[in-house]
Design a protein around this motif. Structure first.
Motif, PDB file in Angstrom:
ATOM      1  N   PHE A   1      37.065  33.450  39.332  1.00 38.34           N
ATOM      2  CA  PHE A   1      36.460  32.062  39.490  1.00 38.34           C
ATOM      3  C   PHE A   1      35.824  32.060  40.339  1.00 38.34           C
ATOM      4  N   PHE A   2      35.784  33.679  41.661  1.00 43.08           N
ATOM      5  CA  PHE A   2      35.152  33.598  42.741  1.00 43.08           C
ATOM      6  C   PHE A   2      33.619  34.149  41.852  1.00 43.08           C
TER       7      PHE A   2
ATOM      8  N   GLY B   1      42.390  36.611  37.567  1.00 40.30           N
ATOM      9  CA  GLY B   1      41.780  35.336  37.675  1.00 40.30           C
ATOM     10  C   GLY B   1      41.078  34.912  39.548  1.00 40.30           C
ATOM     11  N   TYR B   2      41.713  34.943  40.417  1.00 41.72           N
ATOM     12  CA  TYR B   2      40.929  34.569  40.944  1.00 41.72           C
ATOM     13  C   TYR B   2      40.018  35.600  41.357  1.00 41.72           C
ATOM     14  N   PRO B   3      39.289  36.651  41.727  1.00 41.06           N
ATOM     15  CA  PRO B   3      38.368  37.607  41.340  1.00 41.06           C
ATOM     16  C   PRO B   3      36.486  36.627  39.835  1.00 41.06           C
TER      17      PRO B   3
ATOM     18  N   VAL C   1      36.736  41.232  44.587  1.00 40.21           N
ATOM     19  CA  VAL C   1      36.505  40.472  45.352  1.00 40.21           C
ATOM     20  C   VAL C   1      35.360  41.640  46.460  1.00 40.21           C
TER      21      VAL C   1
ATOM     22  N   LEU D   1      40.866  35.691  52.452  1.00 38.08           N
ATOM     23  CA  LEU D   1      41.494  36.356  51.211  1.00 38.08           C
ATOM     24  C   LEU D   1      42.400  37.620  51.435  1.00 38.08           C
TER      25      LEU D   1
ATOM     26  N   VAL E   1      42.912  42.450  43.621  1.00 33.66           N
ATOM     27  CA  VAL E   1      42.187  41.504  44.095  1.00 33.66           C
ATOM     28  C   VAL E   1      40.881  42.103  44.920  1.00 33.66           C
ATOM     29  N   ASN E   2      42.077  42.454  45.831  1.00 30.22           N
ATOM     30  CA  ASN E   2      40.993  42.752  46.900  1.00 30.22           C
ATOM     31  C   ASN E   2      39.731  43.481  46.709  1.00 30.22           C
TER      32      ASN E   2
END
Lengths: 879, 110
Positions: A478-479, A474-476, A386, A502, A382-383
């Motif tokens: 939508f981000f 998921g997060y990346p 992003v 985050l 994720v890190n």
């Protein structure tokens, strides 16, 4: 026309086929296809029978059930998605290649996490499937003592289950009882000591064990028959189909008898029957041979056996327990009734919950470690995704300009992360296959090869992989997909500080988990070391135990062993020797209720009774506090004597010379001859409990020779003793173990946990630190200009490094602060399961914290040094 | 459309559509193939091939008139398009050209 009439009225094609066709066939094709089929049906009617024509019609309909027909004109728009998917994969590979270091961190972390998880996962899967291979496992029960303090829980009166089945036939369908024995098995000049269970003839039919050769229903219905596993068959005959061959089994009465092999079973999957308390029995004998193995008569209510029940379909556990209690009330003699409290435990989850749920706890802890490692890898993913979003902003903008909607972009990034996870999963499977032998040594358990895992495991693995991919992506997704077109095309990212929270929180979480597990690993290591180092009340070093003593369980045999013992004592290697049933490894032969003479049997104190000879305390260095160990040098052996430990002395309130009785043999009076210190017979998980020792000559039973050997070269000594052994017992193998090794086996689960947590800690730090390298270098690369300006304004390299590492140092410090109480709570609740445990001390907490902070500073400094050293003229030149 | 390529079975079905003219529908093609080439073909396979040829633009289809036979169901009649015809022609010529290149051993030899 005549024909037409027939079809309309009488002979119609099968209705279901027509209906099926109408269901799947697209509307605009339906009429012509059905027409063609009907026409063919009419033709067929002319050529062959009605049935055949109908059959052919149905078959023709089924042949039309193909994608070209079913999906025609349904998914025409989907065709584009396939091309888009190809494009996504292409772009993904380009991005992976363009930014090799970050891709490597991602895939590397995921692969490590997945491989470790798979190793643990297979272990967990194996533990969960214990007993699941037994037939009708939900209807199988083992009879257990209901009291918590009962020493050996799974013994029940021999007559109990038999009476239950005889009296309540449909509700209680079947029963099985056994005793276990190590038996010397011979064929020609091959001799092996093999674990056996001697039980009812219902062994295979009741549990539904598979059979390779032979007839199973009659396999154990007669005496002198034996069922063996494939492994034993290969060991003795070098082939598996050995039904009708015979083996020589040496029994407790010294005579060798021939047993006919009636069936061969494959290696049995782990279960709580043939592998109860890890005995892993390989040969199975009939109870009708009880006398040959000097077993007690398997009848009545005084003798205890391991007992299993199979209840009828639909019978609940409570109903079965009611039947059991009623049977005890109506059949058991009063003396037994008073002390007997039994319960049924379903075999379904027996393995997991027995022993206070040891297996379940172990699974939980292992799964948690694996889960955390995976979580760290996901956080890295994720890190880095992003953090490197800005590289792909233009791509996102362009995709949006040419009509990509947000849903498609989300889909693109999700499919990327799922694909990456699947790729990492694939590498992990290969790594698993390479690493599982090493892991087997590490965990001292066997792990299945990937070819042996069943479909259920793969189904769950693939689902889990996809889920991990979705979580990671998921997060990346939508981000990144929510950037405005103009912003993304201009390459304008929101300022770093607003993007960072985050990743920072996630890095903090990584610190927290890693520090906690590190602290736990240290505590576990210390506790295991404590187990192995603690003074046990006896001296475990330089004791050699031999388990393959010829079993001649008669007075004659005991005398023979005494002279053998003398021969060993005369050798230069041995300073003391003892013949006994038990060695202090927690595995006691049986419990007995002991009460002072003059008291009532109901007030008896239950304690294990060890069967040893008079030199046992010399070999093991047990301290004799009062009296003598059975008899002093001036006396000679007398029957009906006991030695007890201090706990038993207090519990019974007796002194040396006092008389006691044992429930069941109430007419015999025993004299207390001596009192020994409270040595640890059981593991250090439990408190020392009352214990009694009885001389081997009382029963003529024995299993072990224990030798106290002279300090010095161990291998030389063992070789010397082995030579002597082969001279004295030419027909018996020499199976030996040092007492320290036996003890390590006692702490198998803790040792497994120690190794798994150590490996887990190392892997976590590797994943976390590589992740930090990624995050730091990303954030530094975005701040080159800022750093340049700072340098122009007079900041030194040191200032810059301090500025960047300060953030991460603060983060790790904060995580450390949260980790201390959390780890303290976790570790002390784990330790509370042991009666003898270490004190937690401050260094166990400080060390992981300091280590984490040092590593963080080093890594952050090293990563940002390059940028900090850059000449500002170069970074600021282009604007 | 030189990239467009016809499979062997597609070519056969396309030819049959050309031969059968106004009577070219699924069953008729199956029977025609059996009669002329002696080859058993499957009704569903023929249908799928017809739809594929239609997608490629080599044939077009319309529903025929209702009859009393076949339970009153109408036929889907296929007709060959110009593109289909020229494709057949091109394939035939290409094959003839190749055929001519094979040394005719039988005549030149003994």
């Amino acid at each position: 026309m005549d024909n037409q009439y027939k079809i309309e009225k009488n002979i119609r094609p099968p209705r279901f086929a027509l209906r099926f066709l109408r269901w799947f066939c697209p509307g605009d094709l339906y009429e012509s296809i059905e027409g063609d089929l009907l026409e063919e049906f009419e033709n067929d009617l002319r050529l062959c029978s009605i049935q055949k024509a109908r059959r052919r019609f149905a078959w023709n309909v089924i042949k039309f059930f193909r994608p070209e027909i079913v999906f025609r004109n349904k998914f025409s728009s989907e065709l584009n998605e396939v091309y888009m998917l190809q494009n996504y994969v292409k772009v993904m590979f380009r991005n992976l290649m363009k930014r090799k270091a970050y891709s490597a961190i991602n895939i590397f972390g995921l692969t490590i996490g997945l491989t470790f998880s798979m190793l643990i996962g297979v272990y967990v899967w194996q533990e969960m499937s214990v007993n699941q291979n037994l037939e009708d496992v939900d209807r199988l029960y083992i009879v257990e003592q209901a009291q918590d303090d009962a020493g050996v829980k799974f013994f029940a009166p021999a007559d109990l289950v038999k009476t239950m089945r005889d009296q309540h036939a449909p509700a209680i369908e079947n029963y099985y009882r056994f005793w276990d024995r190590n038996i010397k098995v011979s064929k020609d000049d091959k001799h092996f000591i093999v674990q056996s269970i001697i039980g009812d003839s219902t062994f295979v039919p009741m549990f539904g064990f598979p059979v390779l050769y032979g007839d199973i229903n009659s396999a154990l219905s007669q005496p002198y028959k034996v069922v063996i596993t494939e492994k034993i068959a290969l060991q003795f005959f070098n082939k598996a189909d050995v039904v009708g061959e015979s083996l020589i089994l040496s029994s407790g009465t010294a005579d060798k008898k021939e047993y006919i092999i009636t069936a061969v079973v494959p290696a049995l999957k782990r279960n709580s029957v043939s592998d109860l308390v890890n005995i892993d029995a390989q040969i199975f004998l009939s109870l009708q041979n009880w006398q040959d193995f000097r077993l007690p008569d398997p009848q009545g209510w005084m003798m205890n056996m391991v007992s299993y029940l199979k209840v009828g379909p639909g019978v609940t556990q409570t109903e079965a327990e009611d039947i059991m209690n009623a049977t005890i009330q109506s059949h058991a003699p009063d003396s037994v009734k008073a002390n007997l409290k039994l319960k049924l435990s379903g075999l379904d989850n027996y393995y997991l919950i027995t022993n206070n749920g040891a297996a379940k706890k172990m699974i939980g802890i292992m799964a948690a470690i694996a889960g955390f490692i995976l979580l760290l890898a996901i956080i890295n993913f994720v890190n880095i995704s992003v953090g490197s979003a800005f590289v792909r902003l233009k791509e996102i903008g362009v995709r949006k300009v040419i009509g990509g909607i947000k849903r498609q972009l989300v889909f693109q990034f999700l499919s990327e992360s799922v694909l990456l996870t699947l790729a990492a999963g694939f590498i992990s499977i290969i790594l698993y296959e390479l690493l599982h032998p090493t892991a087997e040594d590490l965990l001292s358990t066997s792990l299945l090869s990937i070819t042996e895992l069943d479909g259920g495991f793969w189904k769950w693995s693939i689902l889990l992989l996809i889920l991990i991919g979705l979580i990671a992506g998921g997060y990346p997704a939508f981000f990144m997909s929510s950037y405005k077109i103009i912003d993304s095309l201009k390459g304008r990212i929101k300022s770093t500080t607003r993007v960072l929270p985050l990743p920072k929180i996630l890095v903090g979480l990584q610190f927290l988990i890693a520090i906690c597990i590190f602290i736990a690993a240290i505590a576990i290591t210390e506790q295991v070391a404590y187990f192995l180092k603690k003074d046990l009340g006896y001296d475990k070093s330089f004791v050699l135990t031999v388990s393959s003593v010829p079993r001649i369980w008669t007075e004659e045999g005991i005398n023979q062993m005494s002279s053998a013992k003398q021969e060993f004592l005369n050798s230069p290697y041995v300073t003391a020797a003892s013949l006994s049933w038990e060695v202090p490894n927690g595995n006691a032969g049986g419990d007995a209720g002991i009460y002072p003479d003059g008291s009532e049997p109901a007030k008896a104190v239950a304690m294990p009774v060890l069967k040893t000879d008079e030199d046992y305390y010399k070999v093991y260095g047990i301290k004799l506090l009062e009296g003598s160990f059975f008899y002093s040098d001036q006396e000679s052996f007398q029957l009906n004597t006991l030695v007890i430990n201090e706990k038993a002395q207090k519990a019974l309130g007796v002194q040396v010379g006092d008389k006691v009785r044992i429930t069941g043999t109430d007419n015999i009076v025993y004299t207390i001859k001596g009192i020994v210190n409270d040595f640890h017979f059981n593991s250090l998980r439990d408190q020392v409990k009352p214990l009694a020792l009885m001389h081997t000559k009382e029963s003529n039973f024995y299993r072990f020779f224990s030798f106290r050997i002279k300090p010095g070269s161990a291998s030389e000594t063992v070789a010397g003793i082995e030579k002597l052994w082969n001279k004295i017992f030419p027909d018996d193998p020499f199976d030996y173990a040092f007492m320290d090794e036996q003890l390590e086996r006692l702490y198998k689960t803790e040792l497994q946990l120690k190794k798994a947590s150590a490996v887990g800690t190392v892997l976590m730090f590797i994943i976390m630190l590589t992740g930090i390298i990624g995050v730091v270098s990303l954030s530094v690369s975005k701040r080159t200009k800022e750093i340049g300006i700072r340098k122009v304004l007079g900041a030194s390299v040191y200032n810059i490094l301090a500025m960047i590492s300060r953030e991460y140092l603060a983060l790790s410090l904060f995580a450390f602060g949260v980790a201390i109480p959390l780890a303290y709570y976790l570790v002390s609740s784990w330790l509370s399961g042991f009666s003898y445990r270490i004190e937690l001390s401050w260094w166990m907490f400080l060390m992981p914290g300091l280590f984490t902070m040092c590593m963080t500073v080093i890594i952050v400094g090293w990563q940002s040094l390059k940028t900090a050293l850059l000449n500002p003229t170069r970074t600021l030149k282009y604007e | 459309m030189s990239k467009e390529y016809l499979g062997e079975f597609e070519e056969l079905v396309l030819t049959m559509v050309g031969i059968l003219q106004d009577e070219a529908y699924g069953n008729a093609i199956v029977n025609e193939i059996k009669e002329r080439v002696g080859r058993e073909s499957n009704l569903s396979a023929v249908h799928v091939t017809l739809y594929r040829l239609e997608d490629k633009g080599f044939i077009k289809s319309k529903m025929g008139g209702a009859t009393n036979a076949r339970g009153g169901r109408r036929k889907r009649i296929f007709t060959i398009t110009n593109a289909g015809l020229s494709m057949l022609k091109a394939m035939k010529e290409a094959r003839m050209d190749l055929w001519k290149l094979i040394p005719q051993l039988k005549f030149s030899g003994s």
